[in-house]
Structure formats: C-alpha cells, structure tokens
Scaffold this motif. Structure first.
Motif, short mmCIF file in Angstrom:
data_model
loop_
_atom_site.label_atom_id
_atom_site.label_comp_id
_atom_site.label_asym_id
_atom_site.label_seq_id
_atom_site.Cartn_x
_atom_site.Cartn_y
_atom_site.Cartn_z
N GLU A 104 0.86 -1.18 0.00
CA GLU A 104 0.00 0.00 0.00
C GLU A 104 0.90 1.24 0.00
OE1 GLU A 104 -3.72 1.30 -0.40
OE2 GLU A 104 -3.27 -0.82 -0.13
N MET A 105 0.89 2.00 -1.08
CA MET A 105 1.66 3.24 -1.22
C MET A 105 0.82 4.21 -2.02
SD MET A 105 5.47 2.12 -2.42
CE MET A 105 6.70 3.18 -1.76
N PHE A 106 1.00 5.48 -1.75
CA PHE A 106 0.31 6.51 -2.52
C PHE A 106 -1.21 6.34 -2.48
CE2 PHE A 106 4.18 5.24 -4.99
CZ PHE A 106 5.02 6.22 -4.49
N GLY A 107 -1.71 5.74 -1.40
CA GLY A 107 -3.14 5.55 -1.25
C GLY A 107 -3.73 4.44 -2.09
N ARG A 124 16.29 -1.53 4.55
CA ARG A 124 17.00 -0.30 4.93
C ARG A 124 16.37 0.91 4.25
NH1 ARG A 124 22.38 -2.48 3.05
NH2 ARG A 124 21.76 -4.60 3.49
N ARG A 125 15.82 0.70 3.09
CA ARG A 125 15.17 1.77 2.33
C ARG A 125 13.77 1.29 1.95
NH1 ARG A 125 20.29 1.30 0.02
NH2 ARG A 125 19.43 0.18 -1.73
N PRO A 126 12.90 2.20 1.57
CA PRO A 126 11.57 1.77 1.14
C PRO A 126 11.67 0.89 -0.11
CG PRO A 126 11.69 4.17 1.30
CD PRO A 126 13.06 3.64 1.55
N PRO A 127 10.68 0.05 -0.36
CA PRO A 127 10.73 -0.77 -1.58
C PRO A 127 10.74 0.11 -2.82
CG PRO A 127 8.63 -1.04 -0.41
CD PRO A 127 9.49 -0.16 0.42
N ARG A 128 11.30 -0.45 -3.89
CA ARG A 128 11.37 0.27 -5.17
C ARG A 128 10.17 -0.10 -6.03
NH1 ARG A 128 16.25 -0.88 -8.48
NH2 ARG A 128 15.78 -3.05 -8.10
#
Length: 155
Positions: A104-107, A124-128
């Motif tokens: 769930e990203m960007f709504g 370590r970083r958000p998923p791509r």
C-alpha cells in the motif's frame, strides 16, 4: 580444459532464445575449476579463454540489441523491455523480479521490489517501484525516466 595449461578460464555463451536470467550472465568469466548452474532446457555453453587471447563473446546488452521486439517482450515483459530501451540496466530490471511484492503506497496498492533495498525482513530503504508500476504512474516519458532514475534502474 583442466588438462590444457593454455586455458586460463572460460566464459558463459548464451544462445537466443534464452531466459532473462541467462541473458544477464552472458559473457561472465569463470575460473577453470568453477562451474555454473543451469536450469532445465538451458542452452548456455562455455567457451575456453586462452592466455593473451580473450574470446569475443556477446554480453547482455549485445544480446538484447540482437533480439527482435517480440523476443524482447517475451523475455523481459512489456514494461521491462520499455525500461531497458529507455536506458535501464538489464540486470536491474531482471533482478527486480526476484522479490516482487504488492504494498500500500500513494493511497493504493502498487507493485514493488525489495531487491536493492536491504533484506526483505529488515529493509533499509523503502521498496522500489517495479517498471510496470513506473509506466502505469508516469504521465510522460520524461516522468518515467525520472521515476526509473529515482528507483535505481538508471544511473
């Protein structure tokens, strides 16, 4: 090859049609005593490298350029092919598929990869974003290029 002292190593030779995983390993050099894994129906072979003379072998970019548009789409998918044609590294596009997920990203629910972000358990970083998602969200080619760069497909 082990008995011939002139042979210093060997390279992986990939014949088309081939899978995307084999294509990114095309031209990779191995020591004489090291083998490479094959999958069922793999057509990859090895070519010996003799001292002071490297065998001319096609690498992933050469193989991609020699493929027909239909072969490219079958091997890398529509969005993967478009990303590679827009300048993405072939290995980045292929390896991203190893750890695909939906989050769930960007709504909304989007396709992402965890490759290149740390471990799946402790990112370590958000998923791509996956190339498919990038081209779905992009409003123009320039926007797609910016997203490919931001998500690590372009350097």
């Amino acid at each position: 090859m082990v008995g011939n002292v002139r042979v210093t190593s060997y390279v992986r030779v990939v014949e088309l049609p081939a899978c995307s995983r084999c294509i990114i390993l095309a031209g990779r050099e191995y020591s004489v005593s090291q083998g490479f894994l094959r999958h069922p129906r793999c057509d990859c072979t090895m070519e010996p490298v003799v001292k002071r003379r490297k065998a001319p072998v096609l690498d992933a970019e050469d193989l991609f350029q020699s493929m027909t548009p239909d072969q490219r789409h079958r091997t890398f998918g529509e969005a993967g092919t478009k990303a590679i044609e827009d300048g993405s590294r072939i290995s980045s596009v292929v390896n991203a598929r190893k750890s695909m997920d939906q989050v769930e990203m960007f709504g909304r629910t989007v396709q992402v990869t965890h490759v290149g972000t740390g471990s799946r358990k402790k990112p370590r970083r958000p998923p791509r974003l996956m190339p498919e998602e990038i081209y779905r969200q992009a409003e123009s080619r320039e926007h797609a290029i910016r997203l490919l760069y931001k998500n690590g497909y372009l350097k």
